[in-house]
Design an enzyme around this catalytic site. Structure first.
Site, mmCIF file in Angstrom:
data_model
loop_
_atom_site.group_PDB
_atom_site.id
_atom_site.type_symbol
_atom_site.label_atom_id
_atom_site.label_comp_id
_atom_site.label_asym_id
_atom_site.label_seq_id
_atom_site.Cartn_x
_atom_site.Cartn_y
_atom_site.Cartn_z
ATOM 1 N N ILE A 286 0.863 -1.172 0.000
ATOM 2 C CA ILE A 286 0.000 0.000 0.000
ATOM 3 C C ILE A 286 0.904 1.228 0.000
ATOM 4 C CG2 ILE A 286 -2.003 -1.083 1.061
ATOM 5 C CD1 ILE A 286 -1.206 -0.017 3.729
ATOM 6 N N ASP A 287 0.388 2.336 -0.493
ATOM 7 C CA ASP A 287 1.206 3.530 -0.689
ATOM 8 C C ASP A 287 1.698 4.109 0.630
ATOM 9 O OD1 ASP A 287 0.671 3.321 -3.424
ATOM 10 O OD2 ASP A 287 -1.156 4.526 -3.234
ATOM 11 N N LYS A 288 2.745 4.888 0.547
ATOM 12 C CA LYS A 288 3.379 5.484 1.727
ATOM 13 C C LYS A 288 2.376 6.197 2.621
ATOM 14 C CE LYS A 288 6.679 9.128 2.972
ATOM 15 N NZ LYS A 288 7.636 10.136 2.446
ATOM 16 N N THR B 188 -0.961 5.952 2.504
ATOM 17 C CA THR B 188 -2.173 5.185 2.775
ATOM 18 C C THR B 188 -1.950 4.401 4.062
ATOM 19 O OG1 THR B 188 -2.725 4.967 0.424
ATOM 20 C CG2 THR B 188 -3.708 3.364 1.922
ATOM 21 N N ARG C 60 -7.106 5.603 -5.873
ATOM 22 C CA ARG C 60 -6.834 7.023 -6.083
ATOM 23 C C ARG C 60 -7.104 7.438 -7.533
ATOM 24 N NH1 ARG C 60 -0.834 7.205 -3.950
ATOM 25 N NH2 ARG C 60 -1.039 9.462 -4.360
#
Length: 305
Positions: free
Chosen positions: A137-139, A141, A238
């Site tokens: 998962i993104d930084k 998130t 997103r």
């Protein structure tokens, strides 16, 4: 092993191949790409080429190589929010701002550094810089991430992801008021041809992507939605929410600027359901909203009272 297999589009053509590959593959430096070209590993239409080759429309670029190990992930003591753990699997509730694995510019302080300190054995399928990492998962998130402690568990969990049997639910606060209660966004995602650091809904070198959403709560200018990933493309929620004109609040890449002070997107992976790789038991893990996200929702509710 790692593979590159792309076809050049009209919009991407007539640039140097080393520049093109380094921008398309985010974690490959231009010098590394030039090294691969020098070694004859990168082929265009089946033939090796030089770094200064100018790519043409419909060029088929291929390469198969081993990731170069330029750094080593080292154990670091940190407080990990572990929501489930046994001999095969760990589920972590990742905080905002934490990168999942080391890369250029983020060699310490990542989730992998903390996992290596906490757990001596992790799956080696993804190499020394991404041990145990089944998905990311993104930084910015927050929320749940599953990690495999051994190769057997990693293989089983990866197959579940491929077969779309892992249920991943996210909460997202988005701009605007969504009028319908449910929806499915079925739109392919690929690299943005105008900005190689972003993803976009596009027909160019794209992969199928589907996000199902349900409205949880409406506010004057925002909507809280629950999103279920059917596929797992980079930045999928997103990009898809931006595509339907309801971008995620605080998203510096895909949303409006200067709306709320959020330090990143208000996107939280709140529930994960998977079949245990050894016991075949269905496991569901949950993580409540982080304080910042919950506080913003409460403030929005107070404005409507």
């Amino acid at each position: 092993m790692r593979e590159i297999d792309v076809i050049v589009t009209e919009e991407e053509a007539f640039q140097r191949i080393d520049k093109y590959i380094s921008e398309k593959e985010d974690d490959l430096s231009r010098s590394r790409v030039q090294q691969l070209l020098q070694e004859g590993i990168v082929c265009v239409n089946g033939n090796a080429c030089k770094a200064n080759y100018k790519i043409k429309p419909k060029d088929h670029i291929t390469a198969v190589f081993c990731d170069e190990i330029e750094m080593e992930a080292k154990p670091e003591q940190m407080d990990l929010d572990i929501r489930y753990e046994d001999h095969d699997v760990i589920v972590i509730n990742k905080p905002k701002g934490m990168v999942v694995h080391p890369a250029v510019g983020n060699q310490t302080g990542t989730l992998v550094n903390g996992l290596l300190y906490h757990c001596k054995d992790l799956s080696g399928i993804n190499g020394v810089l991404r041990p145990g990492i089944v998905h990311r998962i993104d930084k910015d998130t927050t929320g749940l991430l599953i990690v495999a402690k051994n190769d057997k568990a990693h293989t089983a969990l990866s197959k579940q992801l491929q077969n779309k049997t892992v249920n991943r639910l996210y909460y997202a606060l988005v701009h605007g008021v969504i009028e319908h209660d449910f929806g499915t966004i079925d739109a392919p995602i690929g690299r943005d041809v105008k900005d190689r650091q972003k993803m976009a809904v596009t027909a160019t070198n794209a992969k199928d992507a589907r996000t199902h959403f349900k409205v949880i709560e409406r506010f004057a200018h925002y909507t809280l939605v629950e999103c279920r990933l059917e596929t797992g493309r980079t930045h999928q929620i997103r990009v898809h929410m931006q595509y339907i004109k309801h971008p995620v609040v605080g998203d510096e890449k895909y949303s409006y600027r200067k709306t709320m002070q959020t330090q990143g997107q208000l996107l939280h992976a709140h529930q994960l359901t998977f079949v245990h790789p050894t016991t075949n038991e269905k496991i569901t893990v949950e993580a409540e909203l982080p304080k910042q996200f919950a506080d913003i929702l409460e403030e929005l509710r107070s404005q409507q009272r």
